[in-house]
Design an enzyme around this catalytic site. Sequence first.
Site, PDB file in Angstrom:
ATOM      1  N   LYS A  35       0.851  -1.198   0.000  1.00 21.17           N
ATOM      2  CA  LYS A  35       0.000   0.000   0.000  1.00 21.17           C
ATOM      3  C   LYS A  35       0.886   1.247   0.000  1.00 21.17           C
ATOM      4  CE  LYS A  35      -0.238  -0.301   5.018  1.00 21.17           C
ATOM      5  NZ  LYS A  35      -0.960  -0.929   6.138  1.00 21.17           N
ATOM      6  N   TYR A 252      15.516  30.180   6.850  1.00 20.40           N
ATOM      7  CA  TYR A 252      14.319  30.848   7.364  1.00 20.40           C
ATOM      8  C   TYR A 252      14.333  30.921   8.885  1.00 20.40           C
ATOM      9  CZ  TYR A 252      12.044  30.541   2.800  1.00 20.40           C
ATOM     10  OH  TYR A 252      11.717  30.675   1.485  1.00 20.40           O
TER      11      TYR A 252
HETATM   12  C1  LIG Z   1      -0.053  -1.898   6.763  1.00 22.19           C
HETATM   13  C2  LIG Z   1      -0.571  -3.188   7.220  1.00 22.19           C
HETATM   14  C3  LIG Z   1       0.298  -4.281   7.449  1.00 22.19           C
HETATM   15  C4  LIG Z   1       1.805  -4.169   7.401  1.00 22.19           C
HETATM   16  O1  LIG Z   1       2.270  -3.573   8.588  1.00 22.19           O
HETATM   17  P1  LIG Z   1       3.850  -3.411   8.880  1.00 22.19           P
HETATM   18  O2  LIG Z   1       3.909  -2.905  10.269  1.00 22.19           O
HETATM   19  O3  LIG Z   1       4.338  -2.393   7.889  1.00 22.19           O
HETATM   20  O4  LIG Z   1       4.461  -4.730   8.689  1.00 22.19           O
HETATM   21  C5  LIG Z   1      -0.268  -5.504   7.754  1.00 22.19           C
HETATM   22  N1  LIG Z   1      -1.621  -5.645   7.867  1.00 22.19           N
HETATM   23  C6  LIG Z   1      -2.468  -4.611   7.678  1.00 22.19           C
HETATM   24  C7  LIG Z   1      -3.939  -4.836   7.833  1.00 22.19           C
HETATM   25  C8  LIG Z   1      -1.982  -3.351   7.357  1.00 22.19           C
HETATM   26  O5  LIG Z   1      -2.830  -2.335   7.178  1.00 22.19           O
END
Ligand SMILES: *Cc1c(COP(=O)(O)O)cnc(C)c1O
Length: 355
Positions: A35, A252
Amino acid sequence: MSRPIFAHIDRQALRHNLDIIRQRAPNSRIMGVVKANAYGHGLQAVLPALETADSLAVASMEEALQLRHLGWNKAILLLEGVFEASELNECIAQQLSVVVHQREQLQMLLAHQFSAPLQVFVKLNSGMNRLGLNPADYHASIQALRQVPMLSHLTQISHFATADEIHGVAEQMQVITPHFAAHPYPISLANSAAIFRHPDTHRQWVRPGIALYGASPFQGISAEDLQLKPVMTLHSRIIAIQTLQANQAVGYGQNWIANCTTRVGIVACGYADGYPRHAGTGTPILVENQRTHTLGRVSMDMLCVDLTGIPNAQIGSPVVLWGEGLPVEQVAQAAGTLNYELLCARAQRVPEQNT
Ligand SMILES: *Cc1c(COP(=O)(O)O)cnc(C)c1O
């Protein structure tokens, strides 16, 4: 000539991390979580290194379609399921699996006319209190789905809130275990933290995200301690050098003031590239492979570094913002945030260079 900033994506490191995960969870199938454009690494950049994963997980239809477009033909899970019924036909056409996590979504599935089977991951809220069916509704939801032939290919899924912390997973496992044991379907629980720390949660499917990218899911434990290698290295260069006299300021707000003559390097990287604006003076950075620190405020396109002690630094000197030689965790800590956020924040305008 373009701006000298780029993100090097090291697919060899990604393959290595996948192997480490497989060694940790040897009896589970691996659903790589890609994702947020593969946590900022780029779906196209990482896909060749994920060939041996069994499945991939995304947050949106757009990402799933992009994976199909790139030629991924194994399973894809929509982690939040569909947002409207019209997406269900696309799921069938593209062979996408869906999470069902609340009653309205369940009703949407049960009301739909399917032309082919849909794989459904039934999500239990076991204490995260974000997504998931209430424990009280869980058995009835499974029963309803299993009676529809097109929806009877089920997997049971839940997500941990504190797999990376002292608190652990025991409380949530007390909810999960009896609910899931009542049904003969495969189970998916473990994120990266649980893969490393809670082997009892591995079951049929594990869901690594951050560990794939070579970053640690734990505060205080480095990726190197877990034998993981950074996949993204954010590179840029020195584009100007200023010699400040005592009492002169840079940037800045003039909030860093030299107390003696100081050589300051100006780096082509700012918050519009995804570098955290909250990283104050002292944030670690590499110039010519030597460790130094930032000075003053991060601006949109630039930041400033102390070149004291790096006499060979000049215009064009290479700079590493994070990655190989400088764990992203250290930059995140200086900015009061997480490695996850920094990786995901890599801006569109920062091109990838894949090897
Ligand atoms: C993002 C996510 C993961 C992965 O989590 P990590 O901590 O990056 O390993 C696994 N399961 C779900 C449902 C997620 O949303």
